[in-house]
Design a protein around this motif. Structure first.
Motif, PDB file in Angstrom:
ATOM      1  N   ALA A   1      25.881  44.066  56.902  1.00  0.00           N
ATOM      2  CA  ALA A   1      26.355  42.678  56.830  1.00  0.00           C
ATOM      3  C   ALA A   1      26.405  42.048  58.221  1.00  0.00           C
ATOM      4  O   ALA A   1      26.756  42.704  59.198  1.00  0.00           O
ATOM      5  CB  ALA A   1      27.738  42.626  56.196  1.00  0.00           C
ATOM      6  N   ARG A   2      26.046  40.771  58.296  1.00  0.00           N
ATOM      7  CA  ARG A   2      26.183  40.034  59.564  1.00  0.00           C
ATOM      8  C   ARG A   2      27.645  39.676  59.800  1.00  0.00           C
ATOM      9  O   ARG A   2      28.107  39.641  60.931  1.00  0.00           O
ATOM     10  CB  ARG A   2      25.367  38.752  59.524  1.00  0.00           C
ATOM     11  N   GLN A   3      28.370  39.394  58.727  1.00  0.00           N
ATOM     12  CA  GLN A   3      29.785  39.025  58.831  1.00  0.00           C
ATOM     13  C   GLN A   3      30.483  39.471  57.551  1.00  0.00           C
ATOM     14  O   GLN A   3      29.959  39.261  56.463  1.00  0.00           O
ATOM     15  CB  GLN A   3      29.946  37.510  58.991  1.00  0.00           C
ATOM     16  N   ILE A   4      31.650  40.074  57.698  1.00  0.00           N
ATOM     17  CA  ILE A   4      32.457  40.484  56.543  1.00  0.00           C
ATOM     18  C   ILE A   4      33.723  39.639  56.561  1.00  0.00           C
ATOM     19  O   ILE A   4      34.400  39.552  57.592  1.00  0.00           O
ATOM     20  CB  ILE A   4      32.820  41.980  56.622  1.00  0.00           C
ATOM     21  N   ILE A   5      34.024  39.015  55.435  1.00  0.00           N
ATOM     22  CA  ILE A   5      35.239  38.212  55.324  1.00  0.00           C
ATOM     23  C   ILE A   5      36.138  38.893  54.308  1.00  0.00           C
ATOM     24  O   ILE A   5      35.763  39.091  53.155  1.00  0.00           O
ATOM     25  CB  ILE A   5      34.920  36.766  54.881  1.00  0.00           C
ATOM     26  N   SER A   6      37.330  39.265  54.744  1.00  0.00           N
ATOM     27  CA  SER A   6      38.315  39.914  53.890  1.00  0.00           C
ATOM     28  C   SER A   6      39.367  38.876  53.531  1.00  0.00           C
ATOM     29  O   SER A   6      39.962  38.260  54.408  1.00  0.00           O
ATOM     30  CB  SER A   6      38.933  41.097  54.640  1.00  0.00           C
ATOM     31  N   ILE A   7      39.611  38.684  52.227  1.00  0.00           N
ATOM     32  CA  ILE A   7      40.505  37.622  51.772  1.00  0.00           C
ATOM     33  C   ILE A   7      41.684  38.231  51.031  1.00  0.00           C
ATOM     34  O   ILE A   7      41.513  39.052  50.133  1.00  0.00           O
ATOM     35  CB  ILE A   7      39.753  36.664  50.827  1.00  0.00           C
ATOM     36  N   GLY A   8      42.881  37.819  51.408  1.00  0.00           N
ATOM     37  CA  GLY A   8      44.089  38.213  50.698  1.00  0.00           C
ATOM     38  C   GLY A   8      45.000  37.009  50.579  1.00  0.00           C
ATOM     39  O   GLY A   8      45.292  36.352  51.564  1.00  0.00           O
ATOM     40  N   MET A   9      45.411  36.703  49.373  1.00  0.00           N
ATOM     41  CA  MET A   9      46.239  35.510  49.145  1.00  0.00           C
ATOM     42  C   MET A   9      47.618  35.913  48.626  1.00  0.00           C
ATOM     43  O   MET A   9      47.873  35.892  47.432  1.00  0.00           O
ATOM     44  CB  MET A   9      45.567  34.579  48.125  1.00  0.00           C
ATOM     45  N   GLY A  10      48.491  36.317  49.516  1.00  0.00           N
ATOM     46  CA  GLY A  10      49.876  36.582  49.145  1.00  0.00           C
ATOM     47  C   GLY A  10      50.187  38.035  48.848  1.00  0.00           C
ATOM     48  O   GLY A  10      49.366  38.778  48.316  1.00  0.00           O
ATOM     49  N   GLY A  11      51.388  38.423  49.217  1.00  0.00           N
ATOM     50  CA  GLY A  11      51.898  39.754  48.901  1.00  0.00           C
ATOM     51  C   GLY A  11      51.052  40.885  49.441  1.00  0.00           C
ATOM     52  O   GLY A  11      50.564  40.857  50.565  1.00  0.00           O
ATOM     53  N   GLY A  12      50.860  41.886  48.602  1.00  0.00           N
ATOM     54  CA  GLY A  12      50.124  43.082  48.989  1.00  0.00           C
ATOM     55  C   GLY A  12      48.672  42.824  49.320  1.00  0.00           C
ATOM     56  O   GLY A  12      48.088  43.522  50.148  1.00  0.00           O
ATOM     57  N   SER A  13      48.060  41.795  48.687  1.00  0.00           N
ATOM     58  CA  SER A  13      46.647  41.543  48.965  1.00  0.00           C
ATOM     59  C   SER A  13      46.448  41.043  50.391  1.00  0.00           C
ATOM     60  O   SER A  13      45.428  41.330  51.019  1.00  0.00           O
ATOM     61  CB  SER A  13      46.053  40.564  47.953  1.00  0.00           C
ATOM     62  N   THR A  14      47.414  40.298  50.924  1.00  0.00           N
ATOM     63  CA  THR A  14      47.329  39.847  52.317  1.00  0.00           C
ATOM     64  C   THR A  14      47.386  41.055  53.256  1.00  0.00           C
ATOM     65  O   THR A  14      46.586  41.171  54.185  1.00  0.00           O
ATOM     66  CB  THR A  14      48.478  38.878  52.647  1.00  0.00           C
ATOM     67  N   ILE A  15      48.303  41.944  52.991  1.00  0.00           N
ATOM     68  CA  ILE A  15      48.448  43.141  53.816  1.00  0.00           C
ATOM     69  C   ILE A  15      47.199  44.011  53.707  1.00  0.00           C
ATOM     70  O   ILE A  15      46.684  44.510  54.713  1.00  0.00           O
ATOM     71  CB  ILE A  15      49.711  43.931  53.410  1.00  0.00           C
ATOM     72  N   ALA A  16      46.674  44.180  52.486  1.00  0.00           N
ATOM     73  CA  ALA A  16      45.471  44.995  52.290  1.00  0.00           C
ATOM     74  C   ALA A  16      44.279  44.374  53.015  1.00  0.00           C
ATOM     75  O   ALA A  16      43.465  45.085  53.607  1.00  0.00           O
ATOM     76  CB  ALA A  16      45.172  45.142  50.799  1.00  0.00           C
ATOM     77  N   SER A  17      44.183  43.050  52.977  1.00  0.00           N
ATOM     78  CA  SER A  17      43.087  42.354  53.651  1.00  0.00           C
ATOM     79  C   SER A  17      43.151  42.577  55.162  1.00  0.00           C
ATOM     80  O   SER A  17      42.137  42.854  55.809  1.00  0.00           O
ATOM     81  CB  SER A  17      43.172  40.861  53.332  1.00  0.00           C
ATOM     82  N   GLN A  18      44.347  42.472  55.714  1.00  0.00           N
ATOM     83  CA  GLN A  18      44.515  42.689  57.153  1.00  0.00           C
ATOM     84  C   GLN A  18      44.267  44.155  57.521  1.00  0.00           C
ATOM     85  O   GLN A  18      43.669  44.451  58.553  1.00  0.00           O
ATOM     86  CB  GLN A  18      45.913  42.248  57.587  1.00  0.00           C
ATOM     87  N   GLU A  19      44.700  45.054  56.667  1.00  0.00           N
ATOM     88  CA  GLU A  19      44.469  46.483  56.910  1.00  0.00           C
ATOM     89  C   GLU A  19      42.976  46.783  56.920  1.00  0.00           C
ATOM     90  O   GLU A  19      42.487  47.522  57.772  1.00  0.00           O
ATOM     91  CB  GLU A  19      45.170  47.323  55.834  1.00  0.00           C
ATOM     92  N   LEU A  20      42.244  46.190  55.975  1.00  0.00           N
ATOM     93  CA  LEU A  20      40.792  46.370  55.941  1.00  0.00           C
ATOM     94  C   LEU A  20      40.158  45.843  57.221  1.00  0.00           C
ATOM     95  O   LEU A  20      39.275  46.476  57.792  1.00  0.00           O
ATOM     96  CB  LEU A  20      40.193  45.666  54.720  1.00  0.00           C
ATOM     97  N   GLN A  21      40.645  44.700  57.688  1.00  0.00           N
ATOM     98  CA  GLN A  21      40.120  44.132  58.935  1.00  0.00           C
ATOM     99  C   GLN A  21      40.334  45.112  60.089  1.00  0.00           C
ATOM    100  O   GLN A  21      39.412  45.386  60.861  1.00  0.00           O
ATOM    101  CB  GLN A  21      40.800  42.799  59.254  1.00  0.00           C
ATOM    102  N   HIS A  22      41.530  45.647  60.207  1.00  0.00           N
ATOM    103  CA  HIS A  22      41.829  46.568  61.312  1.00  0.00           C
ATOM    104  C   HIS A  22      40.966  47.834  61.237  1.00  0.00           C
ATOM    105  O   HIS A  22      40.457  48.305  62.255  1.00  0.00           O
ATOM    106  CB  HIS A  22      43.308  46.947  61.319  1.00  0.00           C
ATOM    107  N   ARG A  23      40.803  48.368  60.042  1.00  0.00           N
ATOM    108  CA  ARG A  23      40.039  49.608  59.905  1.00  0.00           C
ATOM    109  C   ARG A  23      38.549  49.399  60.171  1.00  0.00           C
ATOM    110  O   ARG A  23      37.925  50.185  60.875  1.00  0.00           O
ATOM    111  CB  ARG A  23      40.243  50.211  58.520  1.00  0.00           C
ATOM    112  N   LEU A  24      37.973  48.341  59.598  1.00  0.00           N
ATOM    113  CA  LEU A  24      36.539  48.117  59.783  1.00  0.00           C
ATOM    114  C   LEU A  24      36.225  47.659  61.208  1.00  0.00           C
ATOM    115  O   LEU A  24      35.172  47.985  61.749  1.00  0.00           O
ATOM    116  CB  LEU A  24      36.005  47.117  58.754  1.00  0.00           C
TER     117      LEU A  24
END
Length: 179
Positions: A127-150
């Motif tokens: 991928a040229r760019q990966i966008i991780s989206i989380g809208m509220g609660g656990g999905s926001t945290i999971a999205s940020q966690e994915l960003q940090h790991r990748l």
């Protein structure tokens, strides 16, 4: 009072002392208790690739009177074991929370196909760019966690949890020129 140990435990305990042919029978039984409890002596011998006499010797080696007694004890072990497998989990307190999480993970693990994971990894790596989206609660945290790991793996990723920011990232229409 003597403590009666179930047949499966007996087989496991006595396995090292068994003859090689008897170990084949033990392996067959441990691999498929249901089949072993219901099969005839001939079917057991055929599946284990041993003689019928070996099945009889095995039964005596693990503390049974004969093959019939062994099959009854196998059926009992199977029935008793099912009680622990099928009994509902106590969902109270911290142990209940743990068991619920574990059960959810086990269900999801069974749904994952290795080929799908390999395809997703290939997409992410190319991928040229990966966008991780989380809208509220656990999905926001999971999205940020994915960003940090990748990000640590060197992949181009950004995480968003704001709907307006997400709208800005939608592809813009290509302008057309008219002459």
């Amino acid at each position: 009072m003597t403590l009666k140990v179930d047949l499966i435990s007996q087989i496991s305990e006595r396995y090292p002392a068994l003859r090689e042919a008897e170990k084949k029978v033990a392996k067959l039984i441990m691999d498929d208790i249901q089949f072993s409890a219901n099969a005839s002596i001939s079917e057991l011998a055929e599946q284990a690739q041993v003689s019928e006499a070996t099945i009889t010797r095995f039964a005596k080696a693990v503390g049974c009177n004969n093959v019939r007694d062994m099959k009854i004890k196998l059926a009992q072990s199977l029935t008793i074991g099912q009680r622990f497998i099928l009994e509902p989990v106590d969902h109270t307190g911290y142990q209940g929370i743990y068991e619920s999480i574990k059960q959810s993970l086990d269900i999801n693990r069974a749904l994952i196909k290795e080929q799908d994971v390999e395809t997703a990894v290939d997409w992410l790596q190319n991928a040229r760019q990966i966008i991780s989206i989380g809208m509220g609660g656990g999905s926001t945290i999971a999205s940020q966690e994915l960003q940090h790991r990748l990000f640590r793996l060197g992949l181009p990723i950004v995480a968003y949890n704001d709907g307006l920011m997400l709208a800005w990232w939608q592809p813009l229409p290509t302008p057309t020129t008219s002459l």
